[in-house]
Structures are given as C-alpha cells and as structure tokens.
Design a protein around this motif. Structure first.
Motif, PDB file in Angstrom:
ATOM      1  N   LEU A 195      -4.037   7.609   4.604  1.00 44.37           N
ATOM      2  CA  LEU A 195      -4.006   7.816   3.156  1.00 44.37           C
ATOM      3  C   LEU A 195      -3.863   6.503   2.379  1.00 44.37           C
ATOM      4  CD1 LEU A 195      -1.599  10.891   3.130  1.00 44.37           C
ATOM      5  CD2 LEU A 195      -4.091  10.906   2.848  1.00 44.37           C
ATOM      6  N   LEU A 196      -3.629   5.428   3.090  1.00 42.55           N
ATOM      7  CA  LEU A 196      -3.358   4.136   2.453  1.00 42.55           C
ATOM      8  C   LEU A 196      -4.599   3.271   2.369  1.00 42.55           C
ATOM      9  CD1 LEU A 196      -0.018   3.304   4.279  1.00 42.55           C
ATOM     10  CD2 LEU A 196      -0.309   4.309   2.009  1.00 42.55           C
ATOM     11  N   GLU A 197      -4.554   2.327   1.451  1.00 40.78           N
ATOM     12  CA  GLU A 197      -5.647   1.374   1.299  1.00 40.78           C
ATOM     13  C   GLU A 197      -5.598   0.270   2.349  1.00 40.78           C
ATOM     14  OE1 GLU A 197      -5.535  -0.100  -2.688  1.00 40.78           O
ATOM     15  OE2 GLU A 197      -5.650   1.903  -3.554  1.00 40.78           O
ATOM     16  N   ALA A 198      -4.430   0.052   2.946  1.00 33.50           N
ATOM     17  CA  ALA A 198      -4.275  -0.989   3.962  1.00 33.50           C
ATOM     18  C   ALA A 198      -3.726  -0.377   5.244  1.00 33.50           C
ATOM     19  CB  ALA A 198      -3.328  -2.077   3.464  1.00 33.50           C
ATOM     20  N   ALA A 199      -4.398  -0.653   6.331  1.00 32.37           N
ATOM     21  CA  ALA A 199      -3.943  -0.146   7.632  1.00 32.37           C
ATOM     22  C   ALA A 199      -2.771  -0.995   8.115  1.00 32.37           C
ATOM     23  CB  ALA A 199      -5.074  -0.213   8.635  1.00 32.37           C
ATOM     24  N   PRO A 200      -1.857  -0.378   8.846  1.00 34.38           N
ATOM     25  CA  PRO A 200      -0.727  -1.162   9.355  1.00 34.38           C
ATOM     26  C   PRO A 200      -1.149  -2.065  10.502  1.00 34.38           C
ATOM     27  CG  PRO A 200      -0.631   1.045  10.236  1.00 34.38           C
ATOM     28  CD  PRO A 200      -1.776   1.021   9.254  1.00 34.38           C
ATOM     29  N   PRO A 201      -0.496  -3.204  10.640  1.00 36.74           N
ATOM     30  CA  PRO A 201      -0.738  -4.025  11.827  1.00 36.74           C
ATOM     31  C   PRO A 201      -0.253  -3.282  13.070  1.00 36.74           C
ATOM     32  CG  PRO A 201       0.531  -5.233  10.158  1.00 36.74           C
ATOM     33  CD  PRO A 201       0.451  -3.819   9.718  1.00 36.74           C
ATOM     34  N   SER A 202      -0.686  -3.709  14.198  1.00 40.53           N
ATOM     35  CA  SER A 202      -0.296  -3.073  15.456  1.00 40.53           C
ATOM     36  C   SER A 202       1.222  -3.043  15.611  1.00 40.53           C
ATOM     37  CB  SER A 202      -0.914  -3.851  16.626  1.00 40.53           C
ATOM     38  OG  SER A 202      -0.509  -3.292  17.838  1.00 40.53           O
ATOM     39  N   GLY A 203       1.755  -1.864  15.908  1.00 37.57           N
ATOM     40  CA  GLY A 203       3.183  -1.709  16.149  1.00 37.57           C
ATOM     41  C   GLY A 203       4.039  -1.510  14.919  1.00 37.57           C
ATOM     42  N   VAL A 204       3.448  -1.554  13.732  1.00 40.85           N
ATOM     43  CA  VAL A 204       4.211  -1.424  12.492  1.00 40.85           C
ATOM     44  C   VAL A 204       4.192   0.039  12.042  1.00 40.85           C
ATOM     45  CG1 VAL A 204       4.411  -2.158  10.084  1.00 40.85           C
ATOM     46  CG2 VAL A 204       3.667  -3.780  11.827  1.00 40.85           C
ATOM     47  N   ARG A 205       5.371   0.538  11.685  1.00 34.56           N
ATOM     48  CA  ARG A 205       5.514   1.938  11.247  1.00 34.56           C
ATOM     49  C   ARG A 205       6.361   1.990   9.999  1.00 34.56           C
ATOM     50  NH1 ARG A 205       5.972   3.186  17.149  1.00 34.56           N
ATOM     51  NH2 ARG A 205       3.922   4.009  17.632  1.00 34.56           N
ATOM     52  N   HIS A 206       6.403   3.160   9.393  1.00 34.76           N
ATOM     53  CA  HIS A 206       7.245   3.335   8.218  1.00 34.76           C
ATOM     54  C   HIS A 206       7.979   4.671   8.283  1.00 34.76           C
ATOM     55  CE1 HIS A 206       4.041   6.018   6.804  1.00 34.76           C
ATOM     56  NE2 HIS A 206       4.956   6.529   5.990  1.00 34.76           N
ATOM     57  N   VAL A 207       9.052   4.738   7.534  1.00 33.58           N
ATOM     58  CA  VAL A 207       9.782   5.979   7.333  1.00 33.58           C
ATOM     59  C   VAL A 207      10.456   5.874   5.967  1.00 33.58           C
ATOM     60  CG1 VAL A 207      11.911   5.190   8.489  1.00 33.58           C
ATOM     61  CG2 VAL A 207      11.400   7.634   8.354  1.00 33.58           C
ATOM     62  N   ILE A 208      10.578   7.013   5.305  1.00 36.82           N
ATOM     63  CA  ILE A 208      11.218   7.054   3.990  1.00 36.82           C
ATOM     64  C   ILE A 208      12.483   7.889   4.124  1.00 36.82           C
ATOM     65  CG2 ILE A 208      10.942   7.698   1.567  1.00 36.82           C
ATOM     66  CD1 ILE A 208       7.817   7.619   2.288  1.00 36.82           C
ATOM     67  N   ARG A 209      13.608   7.327   3.695  1.00 34.66           N
ATOM     68  CA  ARG A 209      14.886   8.030   3.707  1.00 34.66           C
ATOM     69  C   ARG A 209      15.553   7.825   2.363  1.00 34.66           C
ATOM     70  NH1 ARG A 209      13.132  10.230   7.514  1.00 34.66           N
ATOM     71  NH2 ARG A 209      13.971  10.318   9.594  1.00 34.66           N
ATOM     72  N   ALA A 220       0.835  -1.203   0.000  1.00 33.79           N
ATOM     73  CA  ALA A 220       0.000   0.000   0.000  1.00 33.79           C
ATOM     74  C   ALA A 220       0.871   1.255   0.000  1.00 33.79           C
ATOM     75  CB  ALA A 220      -0.940  -0.003   1.203  1.00 33.79           C
ATOM     76  N   ILE A 221       1.955   1.238   0.753  1.00 27.55           N
ATOM     77  CA  ILE A 221       2.888   2.370   0.765  1.00 27.55           C
ATOM     78  C   ILE A 221       3.492   2.565  -0.620  1.00 27.55           C
ATOM     79  CG2 ILE A 221       5.129   3.169   1.638  1.00 27.55           C
ATOM     80  CD1 ILE A 221       4.366   1.878   4.327  1.00 27.55           C
ATOM     81  N   ASN A 222       3.926   1.479  -1.233  1.00 20.26           N
ATOM     82  CA  ASN A 222       4.517   1.577  -2.565  1.00 20.26           C
ATOM     83  C   ASN A 222       3.524   2.121  -3.586  1.00 20.26           C
ATOM     84  OD1 ASN A 222       7.028   0.668  -1.734  1.00 20.26           O
ATOM     85  ND2 ASN A 222       6.539  -1.471  -2.151  1.00 20.26           N
ATOM     86  N   SER A 223       2.278   1.693  -3.504  1.00 20.96           N
ATOM     87  CA  SER A 223       1.249   2.211  -4.414  1.00 20.96           C
ATOM     88  C   SER A 223       1.034   3.706  -4.198  1.00 20.96           C
ATOM     89  CB  SER A 223      -0.076   1.473  -4.201  1.00 20.96           C
ATOM     90  OG  SER A 223       0.045   0.139  -4.584  1.00 20.96           O
ATOM     91  N   TYR A 224       0.984   4.113  -2.944  1.00 24.18           N
ATOM     92  CA  TYR A 224       0.804   5.528  -2.630  1.00 24.18           C
ATOM     93  C   TYR A 224       1.982   6.345  -3.169  1.00 24.18           C
ATOM     94  CZ  TYR A 224       0.222   9.887  -0.131  1.00 24.18           C
ATOM     95  OH  TYR A 224       0.093  11.222   0.161  1.00 24.18           O
ATOM     96  N   LEU A 225       3.191   5.853  -2.944  1.00 24.96           N
ATOM     97  CA  LEU A 225       4.380   6.587  -3.376  1.00 24.96           C
ATOM     98  C   LEU A 225       4.516   6.640  -4.898  1.00 24.96           C
ATOM     99  CD1 LEU A 225       6.991   5.443  -0.720  1.00 24.96           C
ATOM    100  CD2 LEU A 225       5.882   7.689  -0.929  1.00 24.96           C
ATOM    101  N   TYR A 226       3.946   5.678  -5.582  1.00 24.92           N
ATOM    102  CA  TYR A 226       3.955   5.713  -7.043  1.00 24.92           C
ATOM    103  C   TYR A 226       3.182   6.937  -7.537  1.00 24.92           C
ATOM    104  CZ  TYR A 226       3.407   4.269 -11.880  1.00 24.92           C
ATOM    105  OH  TYR A 226       3.425   4.219 -13.254  1.00 24.92           O
ATOM    106  N   ALA A 227       2.064   7.220  -6.880  1.00 30.45           N
ATOM    107  CA  ALA A 227       1.236   8.370  -7.266  1.00 30.45           C
ATOM    108  C   ALA A 227       1.691   9.672  -6.605  1.00 30.45           C
ATOM    109  CB  ALA A 227      -0.224   8.094  -6.903  1.00 30.45           C
TER     110      ALA A 227
END
Length: 143
Positions: free
Chosen positions: A68-82, A49-56
């Motif tokens: 903003l994503l189509e899929a909610a994260p599981p409990s405790g899962v996070r993201h960061v882009i560097r 879902a993150i990859n799809s969002y970042l494509y657009a």
C-alpha cells in the motif's frame, strides 16, 4: 645482467600485488559503507511512506501491507504501530547504526533494543514501551 633484471621484475611484482591487495580491501570497506548508507536512506524513505499513508488512513494499532506504500521497505525492515506510534525496526548490522545517524541527521527518534528497553544514541533509556515482536539488538526508528 639477466639475474638483475629478473630480481628487479620480481620485486616489482611483489610490490604491485601488495598495492592491489590494499586497494581491494579499501574497495570492500567502501562498498560496505555505501551499502549501509543506501539501507539507511531506504529506511527513512520507508518511514516517510508509512507516515504519508497513516495521514490519509489513521490507525492506532497494528500493521498494514507494504504494498500500500509508495516506497518498499529495504530487506529485513518491518513496521508495527502501537498506540499511534510507528516503530520501524531492523536487524543491526556493522555500520548501519552510524549510517542511520548520518542520514537522519542525528535524530533523537533512533535507538536500539537492549534488555527489552529502547536505548537512544547517548545510551539513555527512552522510556518507551516496545512491542513484544521487536527482537533484542534490533535498531528502531520511531515516530
């Protein structure tokens, strides 16, 4: 005769309670395995879902709201882009790494944080600089 029936009944109860306890332990282990498999599958859906969002909506650094994503994260899962690379990270739990390996089909993009380095499944340093906010011991799936 009644003592014989009573002793037979007692032995039967002792045997059946041991079998039930074994079944409960097996069920608990299977429940944990199933839970970890579900967590791993949800983590991969989140990454997709993150990859799809970042494509657009291309982004080089930062984070964005999971709403903003189509899929909610599981409990405790996070993201960061560097530097254009997505890091999806979560606390390690018993069995979760194995579940991620299975669900991702032994992806080379899966690792864990050890001494502030990202270590792949074979124990090799991936030579990738980790964002400071990813804690020690966490599992990381990157893209």
């Amino acid at each position: 005769m009644s003592y014989l029936i009573l002793s037979f009944f007692s032995v039967f109860l002792l045997f059946s309670s041991g079998v039930l306890q074994h079944d409960n332990a097996t069920d608990a282990g299977q429940y944990q395995t199933d839970t970890q498999q579900q967590q791993a599958a949800a983590t991969l859906r989140y990454m997709n879902a993150i990859n799809s969002y970042l494509y657009a909506h291309p982004m080089a650094d930062g984070t964005f709201s999971d709403s903003l994503l189509e899929a909610a994260p599981p409990s405790g899962v996070r993201h960061v882009i560097r530097q254009g690379r997505v890091f999806v990270y979560q606390p390690s739990q018993p069995g979760l790494k194995d579940a991620l390996v299975t669900v991702s089909r032994h992806s080379a993009l899966l690792g864990s944080v050890k001494s502030r380095r990202l270590i792949d499944l074979s124990g090799t340093d991936m030579q990738i600089t980790l964002p400071d906010l990813i804690p020690e011991g966490y599992l990381v799936y990157l893209n």
